[in-house]
Design an enzyme around this catalytic site. Structure first.
Site, PDB file in Angstrom:
ATOM      1  N   SER A 154       0.862  -1.192   0.000  1.00 45.44           N
ATOM      2  CA  SER A 154       0.000   0.000   0.000  1.00 45.44           C
ATOM      3  C   SER A 154       0.893   1.235   0.000  1.00 45.44           C
ATOM      4  O   SER A 154       2.065   1.163   0.370  1.00 45.44           O
ATOM      5  CB  SER A 154      -0.839  -0.002   1.277  1.00 45.44           C
ATOM      6  OG  SER A 154      -1.499   1.218   1.456  1.00 45.44           O
ATOM      7  N   TYR A 167      -2.037  -0.181  10.588  1.00 48.28           N
ATOM      8  CA  TYR A 167      -2.032  -0.558   9.165  1.00 48.28           C
ATOM      9  C   TYR A 167      -0.685  -0.181   8.525  1.00 48.28           C
ATOM     10  O   TYR A 167      -0.056  -0.995   7.840  1.00 48.28           O
ATOM     11  CB  TYR A 167      -3.185   0.165   8.467  1.00 48.28           C
ATOM     12  CG  TYR A 167      -3.384  -0.214   7.022  1.00 48.28           C
ATOM     13  CD1 TYR A 167      -3.752  -1.504   6.664  1.00 48.28           C
ATOM     14  CD2 TYR A 167      -3.215   0.722   6.004  1.00 48.28           C
ATOM     15  CE1 TYR A 167      -3.945  -1.852   5.332  1.00 48.28           C
ATOM     16  CE2 TYR A 167      -3.417   0.380   4.668  1.00 48.28           C
ATOM     17  CZ  TYR A 167      -3.777  -0.904   4.337  1.00 48.28           C
ATOM     18  OH  TYR A 167      -3.957  -1.247   3.013  1.00 48.28           O
TER      19      TYR A 167
HETATM   20  N1  LIG Z   1      -8.609  -0.519  -1.356  1.00 45.48           N
HETATM   21  C1  LIG Z   1      -7.580   0.250  -1.164  1.00 45.48           C
HETATM   22  O1  LIG Z   1      -7.690   1.477  -1.256  1.00 45.48           O
HETATM   23  C2  LIG Z   1      -6.246  -0.354  -0.848  1.00 45.48           C
HETATM   24  C3  LIG Z   1      -5.112   0.463  -0.968  1.00 45.48           C
HETATM   25  C4  LIG Z   1      -3.865  -0.073  -0.715  1.00 45.48           C
HETATM   26  C5  LIG Z   1      -3.737  -1.405  -0.368  1.00 45.48           C
HETATM   27  N2  LIG Z   1      -4.838  -2.198  -0.244  1.00 45.48           N
HETATM   28  C6  LIG Z   1      -4.628  -3.616   0.120  1.00 45.48           C
HETATM   29  O2  LIG Z   1      -5.290  -4.435  -0.817  1.00 45.48           O
HETATM   30  C7  LIG Z   1      -5.519  -5.717  -0.233  1.00 45.48           C
HETATM   31  C8  LIG Z   1      -6.929  -6.154  -0.560  1.00 45.48           C
HETATM   32  O3  LIG Z   1      -7.855  -5.279   0.057  1.00 45.48           O
HETATM   33  P1  LIG Z   1      -9.125  -4.700  -0.702  1.00 45.48           P
HETATM   34  O4  LIG Z   1      -8.946  -3.243  -0.805  1.00 45.48           O
HETATM   35  O5  LIG Z   1      -9.401  -5.486  -1.915  1.00 45.48           O
HETATM   36  O6  LIG Z   1     -10.271  -4.892   0.423  1.00 45.48           O
HETATM   37  P2  LIG Z   1     -11.328  -6.058   0.675  1.00 45.48           P
HETATM   38  O7  LIG Z   1     -12.321  -6.095  -0.410  1.00 45.48           O
HETATM   39  O8  LIG Z   1     -11.777  -5.857   2.068  1.00 45.48           O
HETATM   40  O9  LIG Z   1     -10.455  -7.392   0.555  1.00 45.48           O
HETATM   41  C9  LIG Z   1      -9.684  -7.879   1.581  1.00 45.48           C
HETATM   42  C10 LIG Z   1      -9.735  -9.379   1.510  1.00 45.48           C
HETATM   43  O10 LIG Z   1      -8.856  -9.927   2.504  1.00 45.48           O
HETATM   44  C11 LIG Z   1      -9.577 -10.920   3.188  1.00 45.48           C
HETATM   45  N3  LIG Z   1      -9.095 -11.215   4.525  1.00 45.48           N
HETATM   46  C12 LIG Z   1      -9.102 -10.411   5.617  1.00 45.48           C
HETATM   47  N4  LIG Z   1      -8.596 -11.071   6.658  1.00 45.48           N
HETATM   48  C13 LIG Z   1      -8.265 -12.317   6.214  1.00 45.48           C
HETATM   49  C14 LIG Z   1      -7.705 -13.474   6.799  1.00 45.48           C
HETATM   50  N5  LIG Z   1      -7.376 -13.506   8.084  1.00 45.48           N
HETATM   51  N6  LIG Z   1      -7.478 -14.551   6.024  1.00 45.48           N
HETATM   52  C15 LIG Z   1      -7.814 -14.539   4.723  1.00 45.48           C
HETATM   53  N7  LIG Z   1      -8.365 -13.495   4.114  1.00 45.48           N
HETATM   54  C16 LIG Z   1      -8.582 -12.401   4.849  1.00 45.48           C
HETATM   55  C17 LIG Z   1     -11.013 -10.416   3.221  1.00 45.48           C
HETATM   56  O11 LIG Z   1     -11.871 -11.470   3.528  1.00 45.48           O
HETATM   57  P3  LIG Z   1     -13.178 -11.230   4.418  1.00 45.48           P
HETATM   58  O12 LIG Z   1     -14.169 -10.600   3.483  1.00 45.48           O
HETATM   59  O13 LIG Z   1     -13.530 -12.597   4.894  1.00 45.48           O
HETATM   60  O14 LIG Z   1     -12.796 -10.301   5.535  1.00 45.48           O
HETATM   61  C18 LIG Z   1     -11.144  -9.906   1.806  1.00 45.48           C
HETATM   62  O15 LIG Z   1     -11.427 -10.938   0.904  1.00 45.48           O
HETATM   63  C19 LIG Z   1      -5.240  -5.560   1.257  1.00 45.48           C
HETATM   64  O16 LIG Z   1      -3.989  -6.132   1.563  1.00 45.48           O
HETATM   65  C20 LIG Z   1      -5.197  -4.058   1.454  1.00 45.48           C
HETATM   66  O17 LIG Z   1      -4.375  -3.686   2.526  1.00 45.48           O
HETATM   67  C21 LIG Z   1      -6.095  -1.709  -0.469  1.00 45.48           C
END
Ligand SMILES: NC(=O)c1ccc[n+]([C@@H]2O[C@H](COP(=O)([O-])OP(=O)(O)OC[C@H]3O[C@@H](n4cnc5c(N)ncnc54)[C@H](OP(=O)(O)O)[C@@H]3O)[C@@H](O)[C@H]2O)c1
Length: 301
Positions: A154, A167
């Site tokens: 991130s 985070y």
């Molecule tokens: N969106 C942004 O702006 C952004 C920016 C920078 C980085 N990121 C990174 O992108 C990645 C994906 O996030 P996203 O934005 O796509 O959000 P998201 O839709 O909330 O996806 C996160 C995923 O991780 C899963 N997860 C959480 N805890 C877990 C665990 N203990 N074991 C297995 N899976 C788990 C969630 O499953 P559940 O639904 O079961 O909780 C969900 O499928 C993350 O690493 C996040 O830090 C996001």
């Protein structure tokens, strides 16, 4: 115990490259699963709760990709489940070409007020989960002398924003880990890559806001500051970029012969990194705090 759901999985793999993605039930993980299947990968889409595989399955069916995507139950904090998943992939396909460490969550609040249990939870999912997943697949990638390990880090791995201490700490940890790992694995032909998105429209925001809201208390000395951070974050989330861009970028990275270490993505990420690199820190922090002060002014009744 690995739980599998793919009734139409063909026997054998027809020489297809194999990609393993964590947190594939929503957001980036779901879109990356579809993108890599479109690129011809056999995709193992791991998710904490397989009953949440409906959207991915539907989108795969709509795209004619369902035979290429297999859903697995996997919580990245469960070490035994990680080993079982790795053994299953190795036993079934005898190869893994791409590992995408995507699963993650965001715990917000001001550092003084976040209980240690929450710090541990944040590190357990976002950092130790990444370490455990990676270690489980390293022996195979090292032996096959190729592979790509893509960390969904991130912009918070490059800059610690206030109100997001846990985070940021978890993503900075992923960044340091990945730099070391990149240099250890390059001699074996394995590439480690950090994808560093800015703000993108996924569920992580609403999940994080719920968490931050629950911390709001009028008695807190940080309540005015945290309200400003929340307001600023809501504004950022509303104007966030399309997550499909991140999936496309990962699609390009997996096909690249010699990918870079870092890929900052999105309008906010490039600007933040430029600001942090070019400006003296004192100026940079003044700009950030002034923006938050403006938000705090707007939140005042
Ligand atoms: N969106 C942004 O702006 C952004 C920016 C920078 C980085 N990121 C990174 O992108 C990645 C994906 O996030 P996203 O934005 O796509 O959000 P998201 O839709 O909330 O996806 C996160 C995923 O991780 C899963 N997860 C959480 N805890 C877990 C665990 N203990 N074991 C297995 N899976 C788990 C969630 O499953 P559940 O639904 O079961 O909780 C969900 O499928 C993350 O690493 C996040 O830090 C996001």
């Amino acid at each position: 115990m690995v739980q599998r759901r793919d009734e139409r999985l063909e026997s054998g793999n027809g020489g297809r490259p194999v990609a393993f993605i964590t947190g594939a039930s929503s957001g980036f993980g779901l879109l990356i699963a579809l993108e890599l299947a479109r690129k011809g990968y056999r995709v193992i889409a791991a998710m904490r709760d397989i009953s949440n595989s409906g959207l991915l399955t539907l989108r795969a069916r709509e795209g004619g990709l369902e035979g290429l995507i297999e859903c697995l139950t996997l919580d990245v904090t469960d070490r035994q489940a990680i080993q079982d998943a790795a053994n299953y992939v190795i036993g079934t396909y005898e190869r893994v070409d791409v590992l995408v460490n995507n699963a993650g969550m965001a715990i917000g609040g001001c550092i003084e007020e976040i209980p240690m249990d929450d710090w541990e939870k944040q590190m357990e999912v976002n950092f130790f989960g990444v370490v455990a997943m990676t270690r489980a697949f390293l022996p195979l990638m090292r032996e096959q002398r190729h592979g790509k390990i893509i960390m969904i880090s991130s912009i918070s791995g490059r800059m610690g924003f206030p109100g997001y201490g846990p985070y940021a700490a978890s993503k900075f940890a992923v960044e340091g880990f990945s730099e070391s790992l990149r240099l250890e694995m390059l001699p074996f032909g394995v590439h480690v890559v950090l994808v560093e998105p800015g703000a993108y429209r996924t569920d992580i925001w609403s999940k994080g806001f719920r968490h931050m809201d629950s911390r709001q208390s009028e008695r807190s000395p940080y309540s005015r500051f945290l309200a400003a951070v929340l307001r600023y974050s809501h504004h950022t989330a509303q104007n966030a970029d399309d997550p499909q861009d991140v999936a496309r970028a990962v699609g390009r990275i997996v096909l690249s012969q010699y990918p870079r270490l870092r890929y900052p993505l999105g309008k906010g990420a490039a600007l933040t990194i430029l600001g942090k690199t070019m400006l003296p820190w004192k100026w940079f922090e003044r700009i950030l705090l002034r923006e938050l002060e403006k938000e705090a002014g707007r939140t005042e009744p």
